[in-house]
Design an enzyme around this catalytic site. Structure first.
Site, PDB file in Angstrom:
ATOM      1  N   LYS A  45     -40.706 -27.020  38.013  1.00  0.00           N
ATOM      2  CA  LYS A  45     -41.975 -27.899  37.765  1.00  0.00           C
ATOM      3  C   LYS A  45     -41.780 -29.180  38.670  1.00  0.00           C
ATOM      4  O   LYS A  45     -40.607 -29.615  39.011  1.00  0.00           O
ATOM      5  CB  LYS A  45     -41.855 -28.253  36.370  1.00  0.00           C
ATOM      6  CG  LYS A  45     -42.914 -29.143  35.762  1.00  0.00           C
ATOM      7  CD  LYS A  45     -44.166 -28.524  36.134  1.00  0.00           C
ATOM      8  CE  LYS A  45     -45.412 -29.610  35.840  1.00  0.00           C
ATOM      9  NZ  LYS A  45     -46.690 -29.089  36.320  1.00  0.00           N
ATOM     10  N   ASN A  69     -56.223 -26.062  36.448  1.00  0.00           N
ATOM     11  CA  ASN A  69     -55.342 -26.621  35.515  1.00  0.00           C
ATOM     12  C   ASN A  69     -55.389 -27.815  35.831  1.00  0.00           C
ATOM     13  O   ASN A  69     -55.643 -28.541  36.628  1.00  0.00           O
ATOM     14  CB  ASN A  69     -53.784 -26.140  35.575  1.00  0.00           C
ATOM     15  CG  ASN A  69     -53.122 -26.498  36.826  1.00  0.00           C
ATOM     16  OD1 ASN A  69     -52.578 -27.805  36.469  1.00  0.00           O
ATOM     17  ND2 ASN A  69     -53.197 -26.177  37.968  1.00  0.00           N
ATOM     18  N   CYS A 139     -50.434 -33.611  44.310  1.00  0.00           N
ATOM     19  CA  CYS A 139     -50.745 -33.311  42.969  1.00  0.00           C
ATOM     20  C   CYS A 139     -52.010 -33.998  42.644  1.00  0.00           C
ATOM     21  O   CYS A 139     -52.135 -35.112  42.633  1.00  0.00           O
ATOM     22  CB  CYS A 139     -49.698 -33.780  41.743  1.00  0.00           C
ATOM     23  SG  CYS A 139     -50.429 -33.103  40.125  1.00  0.00           S
ATOM     24  N   LYS A 174     -45.053 -30.664  50.651  1.00  0.00           N
ATOM     25  CA  LYS A 174     -46.173 -29.608  50.039  1.00  0.00           C
ATOM     26  C   LYS A 174     -47.390 -30.356  50.299  1.00  0.00           C
ATOM     27  O   LYS A 174     -47.571 -31.644  49.769  1.00  0.00           O
ATOM     28  CB  LYS A 174     -45.961 -29.458  48.604  1.00  0.00           C
ATOM     29  CG  LYS A 174     -46.922 -28.676  48.110  1.00  0.00           C
ATOM     30  CD  LYS A 174     -46.583 -27.907  46.756  1.00  0.00           C
ATOM     31  CE  LYS A 174     -47.433 -27.015  46.278  1.00  0.00           C
ATOM     32  NZ  LYS A 174     -47.213 -26.431  44.999  1.00  0.00           N
ATOM     33  N   GLY A 253     -53.014 -18.154  45.814  1.00  0.00           N
ATOM     34  CA  GLY A 253     -53.607 -16.806  45.316  1.00  0.00           C
ATOM     35  C   GLY A 253     -52.824 -15.398  45.507  1.00  0.00           C
ATOM     36  O   GLY A 253     -53.546 -14.369  45.386  1.00  0.00           O
TER      37      GLY A 253
END
Ligand code: FAD
Ligand code: FMN
Ligand code: FES
Lengths: 310, 233
Positions: A45, A69, A139, A174, A253
Site C-alpha cells: 500500500k 476509489n 495519487c 509510477k 484493468g
C-alpha cells in the site's frame, strides 16, 4: 529455465506478475489464502512519512467493469511499516516493492530517507529487505496535491531527483494517466536516473448521487480502475515503451492471462494486477499457471520472444 | 465454488439462500458472495444467518444488481463464497439481548442458536419475515411491526446487548443505553472490496483510531462508534 522468469531493473522475478499498490495491503492476509511464491512480487500500500487516516465518507463505488476509489492514501506511516509490516513481509517468498507516496517534496525525501536507512540496517544485520522502491507521483486522492507531481514534468522532475539521490534501491516511478504529457514525464524519469516506470495509476473520475445532489465522494473526484480502463492503459504503456529504454511495468484493468500477454506484447517488462484481486481474491494463485498454459497454446517459449512485438 | 441447496422468497424483497457445504463461522461474522463472473465487479458481504454441519444460510434483502442476481439463484446453481470474515459478537456472559431491525435481524438467528440464554427482539418497519425460524429455535422472541422495537426492551435488565439494524436505530439504542450498565455492541455495514483487510475501503473511525470494518469489525463496542459521522454519509 522457467518460461515466465523475468527481470526488472536488475531484480530477478519468478514471473512477471506483481500485485499492485493499494490492492494487496501488506500481503500477509493473502498469504493465508494461497502461497505467494506464485507471484513475481507484491507492492505495498502507498506509504507516507507520517501516518494518514485517509478520506472520510464513501471510499468505493462500482461502475460497469470498473471501480472508483477514494481511499486517500490511508496508511500507518513509514516508521510503523518499517518496524512491523516489513518484517512480516520479508518472510514471504516473493519480491517486495515498497510504494512511496507523499504530498510535498520534503515528505517524499523524508520517506525515502527512512526507507533507505532501514533497508541498509537490515542488510548489515543480515536480514532480507525490500527489493525495489516504487515512487508514486500520481495519487489522485490526496488534496494537498500528491497528484500535482504527476501532472507536469517540472514538478515530477524535482521529486524523482530527490528520491533518486536518497535511495539506493532500484527505483520505479509510477505515473499518472492524468498527466498532460505522459511520454515526456516518462522520458524525464529516465533522464533523472529512474530504473523503470510503472503505469497506469487510476484515472480521475466522478460519480454523483442524484438524490443527495452531491458527489458520491467527499473529495469530489475519485480514481477509476478495473477492466474499464484497460484499453486506454494499454495504449499508454505502448506509447511509453516506445519512448524510453528503461523497463516499463504495465497495469490497468488486467483480469486474465491474455490481458497480461497484451501488455507484454505492448512492451511491458512486467505487469501489476490491481482491481482484479477484488473480483477474484484467489487471482494470484492461478494467473502464472494460466499464463504459462496460454503461452504454450500460442507457441510462445519465452516472454522475451513477444515483448514489444506490437 | 459451492452449490445452492434452496432459495426461498420470504417477502417481495427478502429471500433465504441456503448453500451446501461444511462452513465455519461465529455469530456476527460474514462471507463475501458472488454468483457471477466479472460483473458486478465486487463480491457482496453477507452475514451468516444460520450454520449447520451441512449448510450455510443467508437472509438477504434485494437492494441492487448483486442481491438481484443472488435472489435468482435456484437449487443446483454455483456460488463462490469466501469467509468467515471479521470479528463477530463477543462471547456473552450474563443477560444478553439480541436486537435486530429490518434486514439487521439476519445475523441474529445464528447468534440466538449459539447464545441460547439470550432474549431476541426483532423490529420491522413493514411486513415481518423469518420470525418463525427464530421462534422455532428460541423460546424468548419479541417481535414488532411498525413503531420502534426499542420501546419493548427493558434496557436495565441486560448485561450485554448485541444489535444490528439501520444506523438511526443503533444510534438511538446507543443513546438509550448510555446511562445503563448494559454493554452495547453494534454491527456496522461499510462498502467492502476485499473483506480481508487489503483495500482500505471499509475503514471506520472509532474512538481508538481507524479500524477496518472487515477485519476488526463488523461488530464494534457502540461507545467507540461515531454515529454522527456514519449517519452523515
Ligand atoms: C458485514 C456486512 C454484512 C451484511 N449482511 C447482510 C445480510 O445478512 N443480509 C443483507 O441483505 N445484507 C447484508 N449486508 C448488506 C449487503 O452487503 C448489501 O445490501 C449489498 O452489498 C448490496 O449489493 P447490491 O448489488 O444489491 O446493491 P447496490 O446498491 O447496487 O450495490 C452497489 C455497491 O454498494 C455496496 N453496498 C450497497 N449497500 C451496502 C451495504 N448496506 N453494506 C455494504 N455495502 C453495500 C455493494 O456491495 C456494491 O459494491 C451486509 C453488509 C456488510 C458490510
Ligand atoms: C482501492 C485502491 C487503492 C489504491 N491505492 C494505491 C496506492 O496507495 N498507491 C498507488 O500507487 N496506487 C494505488 N492504487 C492504484 C493501483 O495500484 C493501480 O495503479 C490501478 O488500480 C490500476 O490497475 P487496476 O486497473 O489493475 O486496478 C489503488 C487502486 C485501488 C483500486
Ligand atoms: S473490505 Fe477491504 S479492507 Fe475491508
Amino acid at each position: 529455465m522457467n518460461c515466465l522468469s523475468s527481470e526488472l531493473a536488475g531484480v530477478k522475478l519468478r514471473n512477471p506478475i506483481l500485485m499492485a499498490s493499494g490492492t494487496f495491503g501488506f500481503a500477509t492476509p493473502v498469504a493465508k489464502l494461497y502461497p505467494l511464491d506464485k507471484l513475481g512480487g507484491v507492492v505495498t500500500k502507498g506509504l507516507t512519512a507520517t501516518p494518514r487516516s485517509g478520506n472520510k465518507g464513501t471510499r468505493l463505488c462500482e461502475t460497469p467493469s470498473g471501480l472508483m476509489n477514494s481511499i486517500g492514501l490511508e496508511n500507518p506511516g513509514i516508521p510503523r511499516f518499517l518496524s512491523s509490516e516489513l518484517d512480516e513481509m520479508t518472510r514471504l517468498d516473493t519480491n517486495i516493492i515498497i510504494n512511496l507516496g507523499g504530498s510535498s517534496i520534503q515528505e517524499y525525501e523524508k520517506g525515502a530517507a527512512m526507507i533507505e536507512e532501514a533497508c541498509k540496517q537490515r542488510k548489515s544485520d543480515g536480514k532480507r529487505s525490500a527489493d525495489l522502491l516504487e515512487l508514486n507521483i500520481s495519487c489522485p486522492n490526496v488534496k494537498e496535491g500528491g497528484m500535482l507531481f504527476g501532472l507536469t514534468a517540472g514538478q515530477a522532475r524535482e521529486v524523482v531527483r530527490v528520491v533518486r539521490q536518497t535511495t539506493s534501491l532500484p527505483l520505479l516511478v509510477k505515473l499518472s494517466p492524468n498527466a498532460q504529457d505522459l511520454v515526456r514525464i516518462a522520458e524525464m524519469c529516465e533522464t533523472e536516473g529512474a530504473d523503470g516506470v510503472s503505469l497506469v495509476n487510476t484515472f480521475q473520475a466522478m460519480a454523483i448521487d442524484i438524490h443527495a445532489r452531491k458527489s458520491v465522494f467527499r473529495h469530489g473526484y475519485a480514481g477509476l480502475s478495473g477492466p474499464a480502463i484497460k484499453p486506454i492503459a494499454l495504449r499508454m504503456v505502448h506509447q511509453v515503451t516506445k519512448a524510453v529504454t528503461i523497463p516499463v511495468v504495465g497495469m490497468g484493468g488486467i483480469s486474465s492471462a491474455s490481458d497480461i500477454l497484451e501488455f507484454i506484447m505492448a512492451g511491458a517488462a512486467a505487469v501489476q494486477i490491481g482491481t482484479y484481486n477484488f473480483m477474484n481474491i484467489m487471482a494470484g494463485a492461478s494467473l502464472a499457471d494460466e499464463l504459462q498454459t496460454l503461452m504454450k497454446q500460442e507457441g510462445i517459449s519465452s516472454l522475451q520472444e513477444v515483448r514489444g512485438i506490437v | 465454488m459451492a452449490t445452492v441447496l434452496s432459495n426461498e422468497r420470504l417477502t417481495a424483497s427478502v429471500f433465504r439462500l441456503a448453500i451446501e457445504g461444511s462452513f465455519h463461522g461465529e455469530p456476527g461474522q460474514f462471507y463475501m458472495l458472488r454468483s457471477w463472473d466479472k460483473s458486478p465487479l465486487l463480491s457482496r458481504p453477507i452475514s451468516i444467518h444460520d450454520l449447520t454441519s451441512t449448510a450455510i444460510t443467508f437472509l438477504i434483502r434485494l437492494h441492487g444488481e448483486g442481491t438481484r442476481l443472488l435472489s435468482r439463484l435456484t437449487s443446483g446453481d454455483q456460488v463462490t463464497l469466501y469467509g468467515p470474515y471479521g470479528n463477530g459478537f463477543p462471547k456473552p456472559g450474563g443477560n444478553v439481548a439480541l436486537v435486530g431491525g429490518g434486514m439487521g435481524i439476519a445475523p441474529l438467528l445464528f447468534s440466538a442458536k449459539r447464545f441460547p440464554f439470550s432474549k431476541v427482539f426483532l423490529g420491522f418497519s413493514g411486513e415481518p419475515f423469518a420470525v418463525a425460524s427464530y421462534q422455532a429455535l428460541h423460546g424468548d422472541v419479541v417481535f414488532q411491526s411498525g413503531g420502534t422495537i426499542l420501546d419493548a426492551i427493558d434496557l436495565n435488565s441486560f448485561d450485554k446487548i448485541y444489535a444490528c439494524g439501520p444506523l438511526p436505530m443503533m444510534a438511538e439504542l446507543r443513546r438509550r443505553t448510555a446511562e445503563t450498565a448494559a454493554q452495547l455492541y453494534v454491527s456496522i455495514e461499510k462498502r467492502m472490496a476485499c473483506g480481508i483487510g487489503i483495500c482500505n475501503g471499509c475503514t471506520i473511525n472509532v474512538g481508538t483510531g481507524n479500524h477496518k470494518a472487515c477485519t476488526v469489525g463488523p461488530v464494534f463496542p457502540a461507545e467507540e462508534v461515531d454515529f454522527d459521522e456514519l449517519l452523515e454519509l
